[in-house]
Enzyme design. Structure first.
Site, PDB file in Angstrom:
ATOM      1  N   ASP A 177     -24.308  68.546  96.087  1.00 55.72           N
ATOM      2  CA  ASP A 177     -23.820  69.847  96.520  1.00 55.72           C
ATOM      3  C   ASP A 177     -22.287  69.896  96.478  1.00 55.72           C
ATOM      4  O   ASP A 177     -21.645  70.218  97.471  1.00 55.72           O
ATOM      5  CB  ASP A 177     -24.347  70.111  97.939  1.00 55.72           C
ATOM      6  N   GLU A 216     -28.406  60.609 101.423  1.00 53.74           N
ATOM      7  CA  GLU A 216     -29.656  61.355 101.315  1.00 53.74           C
ATOM      8  C   GLU A 216     -30.487  61.008 100.081  1.00 53.74           C
ATOM      9  O   GLU A 216     -30.898  61.900  99.327  1.00 53.74           O
ATOM     10  CB  GLU A 216     -29.390  62.861 101.374  1.00 53.74           C
ATOM     11  N   GLU A 226     -23.786  64.163 109.645  1.00 57.29           N
ATOM     12  CA  GLU A 226     -23.601  65.571 109.242  1.00 57.29           C
ATOM     13  C   GLU A 226     -24.368  66.470 110.192  1.00 57.29           C
ATOM     14  O   GLU A 226     -25.503  66.181 110.555  1.00 57.29           O
ATOM     15  CB  GLU A 226     -24.164  65.852 107.831  1.00 57.29           C
ATOM     16  N   TYR A 285     -29.781  69.251 110.298  1.00 57.55           N
ATOM     17  CA  TYR A 285     -29.438  70.673 110.142  1.00 57.55           C
ATOM     18  C   TYR A 285     -30.413  71.574 110.895  1.00 57.55           C
ATOM     19  O   TYR A 285     -30.795  72.630 110.409  1.00 57.55           O
ATOM     20  CB  TYR A 285     -29.389  71.026 108.648  1.00 57.55           C
TER      21      TYR A 285
HETATM   22  C1  GCB Z   1     -26.304  67.673 103.080  1.00 58.82           C
HETATM   23  C2  GCB Z   1     -25.543  66.930 102.058  1.00 58.82           C
HETATM   24  C3  GCB Z   1     -24.217  67.558 101.725  1.00 58.82           C
HETATM   25  C4  GCB Z   1     -24.384  69.077 101.642  1.00 58.82           C
HETATM   26  C5  GCB Z   1     -24.856  69.581 102.985  1.00 58.82           C
HETATM   27  C6  GCB Z   1     -25.071  71.096 102.986  1.00 58.82           C
HETATM   28  O1  GCB Z   1     -27.185  67.178 103.728  1.00 58.82           O
HETATM   29  O2  GCB Z   1     -25.362  65.584 102.402  1.00 58.82           O
HETATM   30  O3  GCB Z   1     -23.732  67.038 100.536  1.00 58.82           O
HETATM   31  O4  GCB Z   1     -23.204  69.713 101.258  1.00 58.82           O
HETATM   32  O5  GCB Z   1     -26.081  68.973 103.291  1.00 58.82           O
HETATM   33  O6  GCB Z   1     -24.177  71.816 103.371  1.00 58.82           O
HETATM   34  O7  GCB Z   1     -26.132  71.518 102.554  1.00 58.82           O
END
Ligand code: GCB
Length: 633
Positions: free
Chosen positions: A205, A449, A538, A502
């Site tokens: 990403d 990931e 994250e 998330y």
């Molecule tokens: C993740 C990834 C990261 C993405 C992020 C997102 O889990 O590790 O590279 O940018 O999510 O914002 O979706």
């Protein structure tokens, strides 16, 4: 030529990079001036052209490296360091996939005639071939780590006192066996696509910036020289133990070695004449993160090596900075110098407007100023090794680093084969070779990931993680997971469990009321399964600066603040148990491939891409500054 041939021709020069997986484990000391060494940067404007021929192979067929590029076609000026994608007004160049060509002239001073002269490329994304005066010097696979070749080795007609030419071809194609992996997809429906039409699909990403991203430099050493030094430190009460190995190269024979450990005031506090030894620094100043109990954060000594070849009387002198510190992991704590360390930081990217991933000292200084303003004490080099100049700042300022490889997006079955693994092992060797003496680096992350839910991943990651532990037993290792505790098969081989979460964003979007319940449940399950410390590497929500709404909705600054606040409550509870760190995703907005889920890139930054704070930056600042102050007497 049919589409299949295009594909093969296109990748031909890429696949040959995999042939040699052997790595000289020593070398790649950062070029530094000294009594015996001189460094000359080749930064500036280079001539540049992309090879947009259908198979991207014209440059090789026409041997563009055999003449100045401007004699074989049109060129444009291209700054080094920079990403070529952000510089021009040409969409074709921004989105280009294939070989891009750079060249420039350089001079070698007459005084260098008796020296060994090396050309070092600090980073070229992704595959690179370097020629000097039309002769191939070196080739390298991988976008984020340095490589070099000796231009005085004999087969290159280098000229002292007059002009030479360096040509560098770079291919940014990502394939199932590159790191990061990707795929080239051909479209065969000629009613809808022109013949030979293809796109590069990414499995990560962030935008696939390409170019000579960091310095290109020449440096000299004597013909016989210091090749490397490996320093591993530990604590013995108030004393520091500095265990080292000096590796030399060049002519054998009688040598005299003196190594000295020199403190910040210039005092020699330890010395030896041996190539391998342990020096005790009495009442040493330890390297501490700036948020821990030290009035001298980021304290570094200089390890001075003076090697003299008795037959010729020639000496080589090299100074390596290092810090005395020790990292340990228990079943629920991360310890730096035997003190519990809680990482309150950010995950970053090397990314900014116009510069792309190009090295920029002003940007580095700005980012470190912002880290200090926030009160952040650590960052992760998501998702690839960062420039050595950034790592130097972390060492000096006492900011802890999780050093991550470019192993991001290893998710498809064909990313787990022997070729991929061999390359990944080599990348880890290269990272270790480059960053091994850095006190700031407290943890190696081999990947972000990956899919670790199937059996193939066990062999791949067990091999990788145990390899890193075998080359460096002084640091813990990890990979960053986003799998479920019930399906992951690899976390057992790590020392710390790093997780990206998330909740209320990719799942149960907008439902911040679920965050505490879900996150607490998940993390407790992970802990119950493995009994290892856990770090959240994250968590974040896309937020467009200037979007406001009350009650909040997703993408507003208010939502980002509410979302983060719920995470923080959970972190504060679990910190009493096994949580050893938190990192927001992301420090700043960053560019991605174009797509319907990314409005001008990923907007989860707490700063904009121009480094302006969103409301969330103030929230994090008050949290992190509070954490520093609560640690201080
Ligand atoms: C993740 C990834 C990261 C993405 C992020 C997102 O889990 O590790 O590279 O940018 O999510 O914002 O979706």
């Amino acid at each position: 030529m049919n589409c299949y041939h295009y594909f093969v021709g296109f990748l031909l020069h890429v696949s040959c990079f995999h042939q040699c997986t052997c790595l000289d484990p020593f070398g790649m000391l950062y070029p530094k001036d000294s009594e015996s060494r001189t460094v000359k940067h080749l930064d500036g404007m280079w001539d540049f052209r992309v090879d947009d021929s259908p198979n991207r192979n014209r440059g090789f067929e026409e041997k563009w490296y055999s003449k100045p590029l401007r004699q074989t076609g049109e060129v444009i000026p291209m700054p080094v360091p920079s990403s070529y994608n952000d510089i021009t007004q040409e969409k074709k160049i921004r989105d280009f996939v294939g070989w891009a060509w750079y060249d420039r002239d350089f001079f070698l001073p007459q005084e260098w005639t008796s020296k060994r002269v090396v050309l070092r490329v600090d980073s070229a994304h992704y595959n690179a071939i370097v020629w000097v005066n039309s002769i191939k010097l070196v080739q390298h696979e991988g976008g984020h780590l340095p490589f070099e070749g000796e231009i005085t080795r004999g087969d290159i007609p280098v000229k002292f006192g007059s002009g030479n030419r360096v040509t560098i071809a770079i291919n940014n194609t990502l394939t199932p066996t590159t790191l990061p992996p990707g795929t080239i997809q051909y479209q065969h429906d000629i009613n809808r696509y022109p013949e030979g039409y293809f796109v590069q699909n990414l499995q990560m990403d962030f935008f696939n910036y390409a170019g000579l991203h960091r310095h290109v430099q020449l440096y000299t050493t004597p013909k016989s020289y210091i090749e490397d030094v490996i320093i591993v430190t530990s604590l013995q009460g108030l004393n520091g133990l500095v265990k080292y190995t000096v590796v030399t190269s060049g002519q054998p024979g009688n040598v005299r070695l003196r190594v000295e450990v020199i403190d910040r005031e210039g005092q020699v506090v330890g010395h030896s004449n041996l190539f391998q030894d342990t020096i005790t620094v009495d009442s040493g100043h330890f390297w501490w993160p700036y948020t821990m109990n030290s009035s001298l954060p980021g304290y570094q000594y200089t390890f001075k090596i003076n090697l003299t070849f008795l037959s010729s009387g020639v000496s080589d002198v090299y100074r390596q900075k290092f810090g005395i510190r020790e990292v340990k992991v228990t079943d629920k704590q991360l310890l730096i110098n035997d003190q519990p360390f809680y990482c309150h930081g950010v995950a970053k990217h090397e990314d900014s407007d116009i510069r792309g991933k190009g090295l920029d000292f002003a940007l580095i200084a700005k980012d470190f100023n912002l880290l200090k303003w926030l009160g952040a004490n650590c960052f992760r080099t998501s998702h690839y090794p960062y420039a050595e100049e950034i790592m130097d700042m972390a060492d000096e300022q006492g900011i802890v680093v999780i050093d991550e490889s470019p192993g991001v997006g290893i998710r498809k079955a064909n990313n787990f084969g022997n070729l991929s693994l061999a390359h990944h092992l080599k990348v880890m060797d290269e990272m270790y070779r480059r960053d091994k003496n850095r006190p700031a680096v407290i943890l190696w992350s081999v990947a972000n990931e990956p899919d670790t839910t199937h059996d193939n991943s066990i062999y791949y990651f067990k091999t990788l993680l145990s390899h890193v532990k075998s080359i460096d037993s002084s640091r813990p290792v990890t990979f960053v997971a986003n799998s479920d505790f019930s399906t992951d098969k690899v976390a057992q081989y790590t020392d710390i469990i790093c997780l990206n979460h998330y909740n209320a964003w990719y799942q149960d979007c907008s439902h911040t009321e679920l965050i505490q319940r879900q996150l607490t449940y998940d993390l407790r399950q992970w802990y119950a399964k493995y009994h290892k410390p856990i770090m959240i590497t994250e968590y974040g929500a896309d937020t467009i600066e200037g979007f406001h709404q009350d009650p909040s909705i997703v993408f507003t600054e208010e939502f980002q603040v509410e979302f983060m606040t719920e995470y923080h409550k959970t972190f504060d509870n679990l910190r009493q148990e096994f949580l050893v760190g938190e990192m927001v995703w992301n420090f700043a907005d960053f560019m991605t491939a174009q797509g319907i889920t990314r409005a001008f890139g990923n907007r989860k930054g707490i700063f904009t891409r121009q480094r302006r704070p969103k409301m969330s930056a103030h929230l994090l600042r008050s949290r992190y500054q509070g954490m520093i102050n609560s640690c201080r007497p």
